[in-house]
Design a protein around this motif. Structure first.
Motif, PDB file in Angstrom:
ATOM      1  N   SER A 318      44.915  48.662  39.948  1.00 33.34           N
ATOM      2  CA  SER A 318      45.206  47.261  40.258  1.00 33.34           C
ATOM      3  C   SER A 318      44.912  46.947  41.718  1.00 33.34           C
ATOM      4  N   PHE A 328      40.648  47.412  37.850  1.00 35.60           N
ATOM      5  CA  PHE A 328      41.280  46.677  36.764  1.00 35.60           C
ATOM      6  C   PHE A 328      41.773  47.671  35.721  1.00 35.60           C
ATOM      7  N   GLN A 329      42.620  47.199  34.819  1.00 36.63           N
ATOM      8  CA  GLN A 329      43.093  48.055  33.739  1.00 36.63           C
ATOM      9  C   GLN A 329      43.052  47.286  32.420  1.00 36.63           C
ATOM     10  N   ASP A 346      44.342  40.469  33.449  1.00 38.30           N
ATOM     11  CA  ASP A 346      44.270  41.929  33.561  1.00 38.30           C
ATOM     12  C   ASP A 346      45.356  42.485  32.642  1.00 38.30           C
ATOM     13  N   ASN A 349      47.538  45.624  33.071  1.00 34.05           N
ATOM     14  CA  ASN A 349      48.293  45.549  34.324  1.00 34.05           C
ATOM     15  C   ASN A 349      49.365  44.471  34.272  1.00 34.05           C
ATOM     16  N   ARG A 353      44.455  37.913  37.723  1.00 28.99           N
ATOM     17  CA  ARG A 353      43.631  38.216  38.899  1.00 28.99           C
ATOM     18  C   ARG A 353      42.612  37.098  39.119  1.00 28.99           C
ATOM     19  N   THR A 363      45.307  39.382  43.366  1.00 32.89           N
ATOM     20  CA  THR A 363      46.289  39.194  42.302  1.00 32.89           C
ATOM     21  C   THR A 363      46.963  37.846  42.511  1.00 32.89           C
ATOM     22  N   ALA A 368      51.791  44.281  38.979  1.00 31.18           N
ATOM     23  CA  ALA A 368      51.050  45.287  38.226  1.00 31.18           C
ATOM     24  C   ALA A 368      51.972  46.366  37.684  1.00 31.18           C
TER      25      ALA A 368
END
Length: 416
Positions: A318, A328-329, A346, A349, A353, A363, A368
């Protein structure tokens, strides 16, 4: 004879502004500004009278404050100071109680069941795809919720409004014509939904596959995200086969980019690879941006099928910063605002974003790695698997907060 009071100009300086600002003096004299610097109202104020300068319309996602903006005129006024700065994101619940159900009603009683997609209609209302109940819901500006099409039966059945059925309606998009198109993740077809809620199959044979061709014979496999460009072309991200497909307004289906098996590779057409793309959006120039979820990246695809990495290192995380170091996740939904900023849900997370046109990632709201449903400003807010994003003309952002079973609203406010 009573002497006539001398008229005095009212003005000052604005700093930090980006976009368009509308100031007002004494609730009647408007002044539109588009750049920093000195300003002066066209109207004047008589000596001995009061003046009061205020902000009538804030710039897009900025918040401006006025100092030395009021008083009694004794001489020319030139020291009004207007200071602008980037606004903070305030998150609130727009509609949905949090209970996983599909009840129509007002904003305090209506419920949603795993909302995934959200789009802004031509008249400013919201439309929400709800795979949990296989419905397409409509949310009026006052928060009243109704079922626009579909029912609680899974299937690909044509008809009007609630006589029609969907099979895993996740993605939706609004065409230039005003009609809607929806991607059935479970039914592997693309549906057309008119403004009067007539639902029909637009493309897809219904069997899973990745066959190109005309609308009736082409096949899809897990279409999960959809966008439409200015020419009316539909673009799909297909989760199961990790492909980007194109459907012309005439219904001709082709594969624009990607190949199986899933992987990661920049390139052109089938030389490129994705890993479970989860979101897609077109910019004003027709370029596509794809949330490549398991590659933890945002990819760019031209109309010619050239794929490059736009943002993200590929390492789940993050981290904010320049797009080539940001992480990113499993990103999901994507949307552009009027200034060309790309917003990213995201998803894993649990944050929202933003990527600026210069490629800076930040963010906007949420913390996150922390799930929840808390309203608040910036990182004080919480999401639970946010997915779909829609941005209204005034910059208000709407997020389908899927595991919270709510539609969240994000508005600009003064930074704390």
């Amino acid at each position: 004879m009573t002497p006539v009071a001398e008229q005095r100009a009212i003005g000052g300086t604005v700093t930090g502004m980006v976009g368009k600002l509308v100031l007002q003096n004494n609730a009647g004299d408007d002044l539109t500004l588009t750049a920093d610097g000195k300003f002066s109202f066209a109207g004047t104020v008589a000596t001995g009278s009061d003046y009061a300068v205020s902000v009538r319309n804030q710039p897009y996602w900025q918040f401006c404050t006025v100092t030395k903006g009021s008083g009694t005129v004794t001489a020319e006024v030139g020291d009004v100071a207007v200071t602008c700065a980037e606004a903070a994101a305030q998150v609130s619940t727009f509609v949905g109680t949090g209970s996983p159900a599909s009840l129509d009603g007002n904003r305090d009683t209506a419920t949603f069941d795993n909302p995934m997609g959200v789009i802004v209609g031509k008249n400013g209302e919201l439309f929400v795809s709800e795979p949990g109940s296989n419905r397409m819901r409509k949310v009026a500006a006052n928060g009243d919720v109704s079922t626009f099409a579909g029912n609680n039966t899974a299937g690909t059945i044509d008809g009007n409004a609630t006589a029609a059925s969907f099979n895993g309606l996740i993605a939706m998009a609004l065409a230039p014509s005003g009609d809607f198109y929806g991607a059935e993740f479970g039914g592997n077809v693309i549906r057309k939904i008119t403004q009067t809620a007539d639902v029909s199959v637009f493309a897809g044979a219904g069997s899973p596959g990745s066959g190109d061709g005309n609308a009736a014979t082409a096949t899809f496999n897990g279409p999960i995200a959809m966008t439409i460009d200015g020419a009316g072309n539909i673009f799909l991200a297909e989760l199961h086969v990790s492909l980007i497909r194109k459907i012309t307004p005439a219904g001709d289906v082709s594969t624009l980019a990607g190949s199986s098996p899933l992987g990661f590779a920049d390139g052109t057409g089938t030389a490129a690879q994705f890993a479970r793309p989860y979101g897609i959006v077109a910019d004003a120039a027709g370029n596509l941006f794809v949330a490549d979820s398991e590659n933890h990246r945002i990819r760019k695809v031209t109309q010619g099928g050239v794929v490059t990495t736009f943002a993200g290192t590929g390492t789940p995380g993050s981290l904010d910063g320049a797009k080539d170091i940001a992480t990113f996740q499993r990103p999901g939904g994507l949307a552009f605002d009027a200034l060309g900023n790309l917003y990213v849900a995201d998803t894993d997370n649990n944050v929202l974003r933003k990527i600026t046109p210069a490629g800076v990632v930040s963010t906007v709201a949420g913390k996150a790695g922390v799930m929840g449903s808390q309203n608040g400003i910036r990182e004080a807010a919480r999401f639970s698997q946010p997915y779909g994003i829609a941005i209204a003309a005034d910059g208000t952002i709407y997020v389908a907060d899927s595991l919270n079973h709510r539609i969240r609203k994000i508005e600009p406010v003064a930074a704390p």
